[in-house]
Write a protein that holds these residues in place. Structure first.
Motif, short mmCIF file in Angstrom:
data_model
loop_
_atom_site.label_atom_id
_atom_site.label_comp_id
_atom_site.label_asym_id
_atom_site.label_seq_id
_atom_site.Cartn_x
_atom_site.Cartn_y
_atom_site.Cartn_z
N ASN A 1 0.80 -19.67 2.86
CA ASN A 1 1.74 -19.18 3.87
C ASN A 1 1.56 -17.68 4.03
OD1 ASN A 1 2.75 -21.73 4.18
ND2 ASN A 1 4.52 -21.39 2.86
N ALA A 2 1.62 -17.21 5.27
CA ALA A 2 1.33 -15.80 5.57
C ALA A 2 2.36 -14.86 4.93
CB ALA A 2 1.29 -15.59 7.07
N ASP A 3 3.60 -15.30 4.81
CA ASP A 3 4.62 -14.41 4.25
C ASP A 3 4.48 -14.24 2.74
OD1 ASP A 3 5.29 -17.03 3.87
OD2 ASP A 3 7.43 -16.78 4.24
N LYS A 4 3.77 -15.13 2.07
CA LYS A 4 3.58 -15.03 0.62
C LYS A 4 2.13 -14.74 0.24
CE LYS A 4 7.47 -17.85 -0.38
NZ LYS A 4 8.33 -18.00 -1.48
N ALA A 5 1.34 -14.26 1.18
CA ALA A 5 -0.09 -14.03 0.92
C ALA A 5 -0.32 -12.94 -0.12
CB ALA A 5 -0.81 -13.69 2.22
N ASP A 6 0.46 -11.85 -0.06
CA ASP A 6 0.29 -10.76 -1.02
C ASP A 6 0.65 -11.20 -2.43
OD1 ASP A 6 -0.57 -9.05 0.97
OD2 ASP A 6 1.47 -8.35 1.40
N GLU A 7 1.74 -11.96 -2.55
CA GLU A 7 2.15 -12.44 -3.87
C GLU A 7 1.12 -13.41 -4.45
OE1 GLU A 7 5.90 -14.27 -3.18
OE2 GLU A 7 6.74 -12.46 -2.27
N THR A 8 0.57 -14.26 -3.58
CA THR A 8 -0.44 -15.22 -4.03
C THR A 8 -1.72 -14.52 -4.44
OG1 THR A 8 0.52 -16.80 -2.48
CG2 THR A 8 -1.61 -17.35 -3.40
N ALA A 9 -2.10 -13.47 -3.73
CA ALA A 9 -3.30 -12.71 -4.08
C ALA A 9 -3.15 -12.05 -5.45
CB ALA A 9 -3.59 -11.67 -3.02
#
Length: 86
Positions: A42-50
């Motif tokens: 999901n685009a809104d959680k991309a930074d957290e996932t990275a």
């Protein structure tokens, strides 16, 4: 209706360990020769996932995919030569 998705390219040292990345998102492609994984999240959680993916010991580097930002609508100002021969 559908959430906005974005891709992450994750460079790994060992392809066998990529099953652990399935917890973070949808694994779209695994390159055995070049040792990278394309992961959709999901685009809104991309930074957290990275950041979460970077914590794995087999991950070398995490990059964001720019596929959503590439222009896909083309216009051609060149006249169609097929009409000249009819």
């Amino acid at each position: 209706m559908y959430p906005q998705r974005t891709g992450l390219i994750i460079w790994v040292t060992d392809v066998k360990q990529t099953k652990h990345l399935e917890k973070l998102g949808t694994v779209h492609y695994v390159s055995k020769r070049m040792h990278y994984v394309v992961l959709y999240v999901n685009a809104d959680k991309a930074d957290e996932t990275a950041k979460a993916a970077q914590k794995y010991p087999f991950v070398k580097k995490v990059e964001r995919s720019y596929r959503n930002e590439i222009r896909t609508e083309y216009n051609s100002n060149v006249p169609d030569k097929a009409k000249l021969y009819t």
